[in-house]
Design a protein around this motif. Structure first.
Motif, PDB file in Angstrom:
ATOM      1  N   GLY A 379       0.793  -1.224   0.000  1.00 43.04           N
ATOM      2  CA  GLY A 379       0.000   0.000   0.000  1.00 43.04           C
ATOM      3  C   GLY A 379       0.821   1.268   0.000  1.00 43.04           C
ATOM      4  N   GLY A 380       2.132   1.141   0.130  1.00 36.17           N
ATOM      5  CA  GLY A 380       2.989   2.316   0.151  1.00 36.17           C
ATOM      6  C   GLY A 380       3.356   2.785  -1.246  1.00 36.17           C
ATOM      7  N   SER A 381       3.768   4.037  -1.340  1.00 37.16           N
ATOM      8  CA  SER A 381       4.211   4.577  -2.620  1.00 37.16           C
ATOM      9  C   SER A 381       5.309   5.601  -2.393  1.00 37.16           C
ATOM     10  CB  SER A 381       3.046   5.212  -3.380  1.00 37.16           C
ATOM     11  OG  SER A 381       2.551   6.344  -2.691  1.00 37.16           O
ATOM     12  N   LEU A 382       6.092   5.814  -3.416  1.00 42.70           N
ATOM     13  CA  LEU A 382       7.189   6.776  -3.358  1.00 42.70           C
ATOM     14  C   LEU A 382       7.289   7.485  -4.692  1.00 42.70           C
ATOM     15  CD1 LEU A 382       9.823   7.952  -2.010  1.00 42.70           C
ATOM     16  CD2 LEU A 382      11.042   6.071  -3.153  1.00 42.70           C
ATOM     17  N   HIS A 383       7.305   8.808  -4.654  1.00 43.07           N
ATOM     18  CA  HIS A 383       7.535   9.602  -5.861  1.00 43.07           C
ATOM     19  C   HIS A 383       9.006  10.010  -5.888  1.00 43.07           C
ATOM     20  CE1 HIS A 383       7.641  13.718  -7.852  1.00 43.07           C
ATOM     21  NE2 HIS A 383       7.453  12.865  -8.844  1.00 43.07           N
ATOM     22  N   ILE A 384       9.704   9.667  -6.960  1.00 46.24           N
ATOM     23  CA  ILE A 384      11.101  10.065  -7.117  1.00 46.24           C
ATOM     24  C   ILE A 384      11.152  11.140  -8.183  1.00 46.24           C
ATOM     25  CG2 ILE A 384      13.449   9.314  -7.615  1.00 46.24           C
ATOM     26  CD1 ILE A 384      12.669   6.500  -6.808  1.00 46.24           C
ATOM     27  N   PRO A 385      11.469  12.378  -7.806  1.00 44.86           N
ATOM     28  CA  PRO A 385      11.458  13.493  -8.760  1.00 44.86           C
ATOM     29  C   PRO A 385      12.480  13.314  -9.885  1.00 44.86           C
ATOM     30  CG  PRO A 385      11.568  14.282  -6.488  1.00 44.86           C
ATOM     31  CD  PRO A 385      11.832  12.809  -6.449  1.00 44.86           C
ATOM     32  N   PHE A 386      12.350  14.143 -10.894  1.00 41.95           N
ATOM     33  CA  PHE A 386      13.212  14.116 -12.071  1.00 41.95           C
ATOM     34  C   PHE A 386      14.685  14.131 -11.674  1.00 41.95           C
ATOM     35  CE2 PHE A 386      15.450  16.265 -15.594  1.00 41.95           C
ATOM     36  CZ  PHE A 386      15.095  15.439 -16.647  1.00 41.95           C
ATOM     37  N   ALA A 387      15.431  13.124 -12.153  1.00 41.55           N
ATOM     38  CA  ALA A 387      16.844  12.983 -11.786  1.00 41.55           C
ATOM     39  C   ALA A 387      17.514  12.027 -12.772  1.00 41.55           C
ATOM     40  CB  ALA A 387      16.979  12.443 -10.355  1.00 41.55           C
ATOM     41  N   PRO A 388      18.858  12.005 -12.822  1.00 45.33           N
ATOM     42  CA  PRO A 388      19.557  11.016 -13.652  1.00 45.33           C
ATOM     43  C   PRO A 388      19.151   9.599 -13.258  1.00 45.33           C
ATOM     44  CG  PRO A 388      21.084  12.716 -12.945  1.00 45.33           C
ATOM     45  CD  PRO A 388      19.795  12.958 -12.198  1.00 45.33           C
ATOM     46  N   LYS A 389      19.131   8.704 -14.221  1.00 45.09           N
ATOM     47  CA  LYS A 389      18.666   7.344 -13.963  1.00 45.09           C
ATOM     48  C   LYS A 389      19.512   6.614 -12.919  1.00 45.09           C
ATOM     49  CE  LYS A 389      16.136   6.633 -18.257  1.00 45.09           C
ATOM     50  NZ  LYS A 389      16.026   5.938 -19.544  1.00 45.09           N
ATOM     51  N   ARG A 390      20.792   6.954 -12.796  1.00 39.85           N
ATOM     52  CA  ARG A 390      21.621   6.323 -11.766  1.00 39.85           C
ATOM     53  C   ARG A 390      21.135   6.702 -10.374  1.00 39.85           C
ATOM     54  NH1 ARG A 390      27.272   7.775 -14.845  1.00 39.85           N
ATOM     55  NH2 ARG A 390      27.057   6.251 -16.527  1.00 39.85           N
ATOM     56  N   ILE A 391      20.708   7.954 -10.230  1.00 37.72           N
ATOM     57  CA  ILE A 391      20.168   8.390  -8.939  1.00 37.72           C
ATOM     58  C   ILE A 391      18.805   7.744  -8.702  1.00 37.72           C
ATOM     59  CG2 ILE A 391      19.282  10.385  -7.667  1.00 37.72           C
ATOM     60  CD1 ILE A 391      21.503  12.043  -8.921  1.00 37.72           C
ATOM     61  N   ILE A 396      15.468   3.851  -5.747  1.00 38.00           N
ATOM     62  CA  ILE A 396      14.602   2.663  -5.780  1.00 38.00           C
ATOM     63  C   ILE A 396      15.173   1.588  -4.853  1.00 38.00           C
ATOM     64  CG2 ILE A 396      13.844   0.726  -7.219  1.00 38.00           C
ATOM     65  CD1 ILE A 396      13.587   2.702  -9.552  1.00 38.00           C
ATOM     66  N   MET A 397      16.474   1.364  -4.934  1.00 34.34           N
ATOM     67  CA  MET A 397      17.094   0.346  -4.094  1.00 34.34           C
ATOM     68  C   MET A 397      17.016   0.722  -2.616  1.00 34.34           C
ATOM     69  SD  MET A 397      17.720  -1.982  -6.133  1.00 34.34           S
ATOM     70  CE  MET A 397      18.240  -2.996  -4.741  1.00 34.34           C
ATOM     71  N   ASP A 398      17.238   1.997  -2.301  1.00 30.94           N
ATOM     72  CA  ASP A 398      17.128   2.446  -0.904  1.00 30.94           C
ATOM     73  C   ASP A 398      15.718   2.173  -0.378  1.00 30.94           C
ATOM     74  OD1 ASP A 398      19.741   3.343  -0.916  1.00 30.94           O
ATOM     75  OD2 ASP A 398      19.206   5.439  -1.293  1.00 30.94           O
ATOM     76  N   TYR A 399      14.721   2.508  -1.188  1.00 23.81           N
ATOM     77  CA  TYR A 399      13.330   2.341  -0.791  1.00 23.81           C
ATOM     78  C   TYR A 399      12.999   0.875  -0.542  1.00 23.81           C
ATOM     79  CZ  TYR A 399       8.213   2.591  -1.080  1.00 23.81           C
ATOM     80  OH  TYR A 399       6.867   2.489  -0.816  1.00 23.81           O
ATOM     81  N   ILE A 400      13.440   0.018  -1.440  1.00 24.24           N
ATOM     82  CA  ILE A 400      13.166  -1.416  -1.292  1.00 24.24           C
ATOM     83  C   ILE A 400      13.836  -1.970  -0.039  1.00 24.24           C
ATOM     84  CG2 ILE A 400      13.638  -3.690  -2.283  1.00 24.24           C
ATOM     85  CD1 ILE A 400      13.182  -2.465  -5.032  1.00 24.24           C
ATOM     86  N   GLN A 401      15.107  -1.617   0.168  1.00 27.30           N
ATOM     87  CA  GLN A 401      15.836  -2.163   1.313  1.00 27.30           C
ATOM     88  C   GLN A 401      15.321  -1.634   2.644  1.00 27.30           C
ATOM     89  OE1 GLN A 401      20.089  -1.801  -0.651  1.00 27.30           O
ATOM     90  NE2 GLN A 401      20.155  -3.217   1.062  1.00 27.30           N
ATOM     91  N   GLU A 402      15.006  -0.349   2.683  1.00 31.52           N
ATOM     92  CA  GLU A 402      14.609   0.269   3.951  1.00 31.52           C
ATOM     93  C   GLU A 402      13.173  -0.062   4.355  1.00 31.52           C
ATOM     94  OE1 GLU A 402      15.277   4.405   3.403  1.00 31.52           O
ATOM     95  OE2 GLU A 402      17.447   4.178   3.125  1.00 31.52           O
ATOM     96  N   ASN A 403      12.298  -0.218   3.367  1.00 30.27           N
ATOM     97  CA  ASN A 403      10.880  -0.347   3.681  1.00 30.27           C
ATOM     98  C   ASN A 403      10.248  -1.695   3.370  1.00 30.27           C
ATOM     99  OD1 ASN A 403      10.120   2.627   4.338  1.00 30.27           O
ATOM    100  ND2 ASN A 403      11.308   2.771   2.456  1.00 30.27           N
ATOM    101  N   LEU A 404      10.858  -2.446   2.474  1.00 27.63           N
ATOM    102  CA  LEU A 404      10.183  -3.643   2.000  1.00 27.63           C
ATOM    103  C   LEU A 404      10.928  -4.932   2.274  1.00 27.63           C
ATOM    104  CD1 LEU A 404       9.033  -2.133  -1.408  1.00 27.63           C
ATOM    105  CD2 LEU A 404       7.756  -2.237   0.729  1.00 27.63           C
ATOM    106  N   LEU A 405      12.264  -4.872   2.293  1.00 31.47           N
ATOM    107  CA  LEU A 405      13.037  -6.088   2.550  1.00 31.47           C
ATOM    108  C   LEU A 405      13.470  -6.219   3.993  1.00 31.47           C
ATOM    109  CD1 LEU A 405      15.363  -6.373  -0.574  1.00 31.47           C
ATOM    110  CD2 LEU A 405      13.187  -7.482  -0.158  1.00 31.47           C
ATOM    111  N   SER A 406      13.363  -5.135   4.757  1.00 30.34           N
ATOM    112  CA  SER A 406      13.787  -5.180   6.160  1.00 30.34           C
ATOM    113  C   SER A 406      12.821  -6.034   6.968  1.00 30.34           C
ATOM    114  CB  SER A 406      13.843  -3.769   6.737  1.00 30.34           C
ATOM    115  OG  SER A 406      12.604  -3.117   6.567  1.00 30.34           O
ATOM    116  N   PRO A 407      13.322  -6.697   8.020  1.00 26.59           N
ATOM    117  CA  PRO A 407      12.467  -7.576   8.836  1.00 26.59           C
ATOM    118  C   PRO A 407      11.312  -6.828   9.470  1.00 26.59           C
ATOM    119  CG  PRO A 407      14.801  -7.910   9.340  1.00 26.59           C
ATOM    120  CD  PRO A 407      14.731  -6.709   8.452  1.00 26.59           C
TER     121      PRO A 407
END
Length: 407
Positions: A379-391, A396-407
Motif C-alpha cells: 500500500g505504500g508509494s514513493l515519488h522520485i522526482p526528475f533525476a539522472p537514472k543512476r540516482i 529505488i534500491m534504498d526504498y526497497i531495502q529500507e521499507n520492503l526487505l527489512s524484517p
C-alpha cells in the motif's frame, strides 16, 4: 577508518588533470597514493602529487637502494603491500598502451605489477586519440577489462589535445570524483543476494532482415544493475544486444526477441531473490513473418497481435522472488500513474511497480534521466522526482531495502 585510494597516472596528455582529482580526494579526507609510469613523469612532475598527498610517489619497481636481502628480512614488498591495502585502485588517465598491458596481464613496471596484485575494485579512465579508441584492438582490450570486473569510466567526446574532435577525451574530473566516491560508499548491504535484471528493447521479426522494436536504451536496467553490484549483490543482467552496457562487470546474457528473453528469464529467475523486469518487451507480435527479404515494390500491410505479458508469468516460475515490474504510460499525472501502477500490481502479482511517463522527451526511453512513482503491494508509494537514472536506481534500491526487505 580512513579510506585509501591508489591513483595510477600514465603518459597521456590528460595526466595534468589528475592533479585536480587527487586534490579533490585529499580534501575529502581520503588517503591518496600515486603511482606514475615513466612516461607520465615527462608530463607532470611527481613532486606536484607529493605536495598534495604528502605521500611518496611510486615510479620504479627497483630503486637505487633496493636489495633482495632487505625484502627477505622484512618479508614485505612495497608494491604488493600498497596494492593490497587499497580500498580502490583507479588509473587516470589510462592510455591505450597501459590498457593493453593490463588486458594481457603484463607486469613490467610498478603500475602494472600493482594492478595485477590488487584485491580491491579497479577502475580505469581511458584517454587517447579518437582513432586509437575506435581501434578494434583497443575495444577488444576494453571488453577484456570489463570481463575481469574492471570498471570503465569514459571516455567523453570533444576536442582532443591533438586537435581531433571525437570520442577519446578524459571524462570530466568532477564526474570521476563522483564515481570514485560512489564506489567507496559501497555498503555491501545486498551481499549474498542474487538479483536478476532485464534491460533494453525486444525485436519482432517481419522478415529475415527487418523487425519492429521500441526506443528503449536499457539505461534504467543498467543503472539498477550498477546499484545492486555496488551493494554487493550477485547480479545477472539480461539485456538486448542494442542496449547500453553497465560500467561494472555483471553476468550478462543477450536477447533479441521476446521469446529469447522469456526463455532466459524462465531459466534464471528460479534461483534469484529479487527480479527487476525493466526490459521494454513488445506489446505486439507480427502475425505472419516471412522467410527471406520481402520485396519493397508494393505496399505491405502488417497484422499485429497482442502478446502475453512476461511479467504475469514470473511468479509462476518462482513464487518467492521479490518482483519489481515497470510500466510506461503516456502523459499521465502522478496520481494517474499511481492508479495505473496499482492495477498492474493486481494483474501481475508483482511486489512493486515502478511507473513513469514517457510522454516527455527529456525522460523515459533513451533519455539519461527519469521521474518515477513506485507503488508496492503493502500500500505504500514513493515519488522520485526528475533525476539522472543512476540516482533513480539508487533511490529505488534504498526504498526497497529500507521499507520492503527489512524484517
Amino acid at each position: 577508518m580512513k579510506k585509501t585510494i591508489v591513483v595510477g597516472v600514465t603518459g597521456g596528455i590528460a595526466a595534468y588533470k589528475t592533479c585536480e582529482l587527487v586534490q579533490r580526494l585529499v580534501h575529502r579526507g581520503i588517503r591518496v597514493i600515486v603511482i606514475m609510469t615513466k612516461a607520465a613523469t615527462s608530463i607532470v612532475d611527481p613532486s606536484q602529487f607529493e605536495k598534495i598527498t604528502h605521500e611518496k610517489v611510486r615510479i620504479e619497481l627497483f630503486e637505487d637502494e633496493f636489495h633482495y636481502k632487505t625484502i627477505l628480512a622484512k618479508r614485505k614488498v612495497d608494491h604488493i603491500t600498497l596494492a593490497q591495502s587499497a580500498d580502490l585502485f583507479i588509473i587516470v588517465p589510462a592510455t591505450a598502451n597501459v590498457i593493453a598491458k593490463i588486458a594481457a596481464g603484463f607486469a613490467d613496471d610498478y603500475l602494472t605489477t600493482a594492478v595485477l596484485a590488487a584485491t580491491c575494485p579497479i577502475a580505469v579512465c581511458p584517454s587517447m586519440n579518437t582513432a586509437m579508441w575506435a581501434s578494434p584492438v583497443t575495444q577488444k582490450n576494453i571488453s577484456t577489462l570489463r570481463s575481469l570486473g574492471i570498471s570503465i569510466f569514459g571516455p567523453d567526446a570533444g576536442i582532443l589535445a591533438c586537435g581531433t574532435k571525437g570520442e577519446g577525451r578524459l571524462k570530466d574530473i568532477a564526474t570521476i570524483e563522483k564515481e570514485v566516491i560512489r564506489m567507496l560508499d559501497t555498503s555491501l548491504s545486498l551481499s549474498g543476494k542474487r538479483i536478476l535484471i532485464t534491460a533494453g528493447a525486444t525485436q519482432e521479426k517481419i522478415d529475415d532482415i527487418r523487425y519492429i522494436t521500441n526506443k528503449s536504451s536499457g539505461k534504467m536496467g543498467a543503472a539498477l544493475a550498477e546499484s545492486c553490484y555496488l551493494r554487493g549483490a550477485d547480479v545477472i543482467l539480461l539485456r538486448s544486444r542494442t542496449s547500453v552496457s553497465p560500467r561494472y562487470q555483471c553476468k550478462e546474457y543477450m536477447f533479441d526477441t521476446a521469446e529469447d528473453l522469456e526463455h532466459l528469464m524462465k531459466h534464471h529467475v528460479k534461483t534469484v531473490d529479487l527480479c527487476f523486469h525493466a526490459a521494454a518487451v513488445s506489446d505486439f507480435a507480427v502475425a505472419r513473418t516471412v522467410h527471406g527479404k520481402i520485396s519493397s515494390d508494393k505496399r505491405l500491410p502488417l497484422e499485429l497481435t497482442p502478446r502475453t505479458k512476461i511479467l504475469t508469468k514470473i511468479k509462476t516460475w518462482n513464487p518467492h522472488v521479490y518482483l519489481v515490474g515497470f510500466k510506461a504510460e503516456w502523459n499521465l499525472s502522478k496520481e494517474q500513474l499511481i492508479v495505473a501502477a496499482k492495477e498492474k500490481l493486481q494483474i501481475t502479482r508483482a511486489d512493486m511497480i515502478v511507473a513513469n511517463d514517457v510522454g516527455k522527451s527529456d525522460r523515459g526511453f533513451s533519455a539519461d534521466a527519469n521521474e518515477v512513482v513506485c507503488v508496492n503491494k503493502k500500500g505504500g508509494s514513493l515519488h522520485i522526482p526528475f533525476a539522472p537514472k543512476r540516482i533513480i536506481a539508487d533511490k529505488i534500491m534504498d526504498y526497497i531495502q529500507e521499507n520492503l526487505l527489512s524484517p
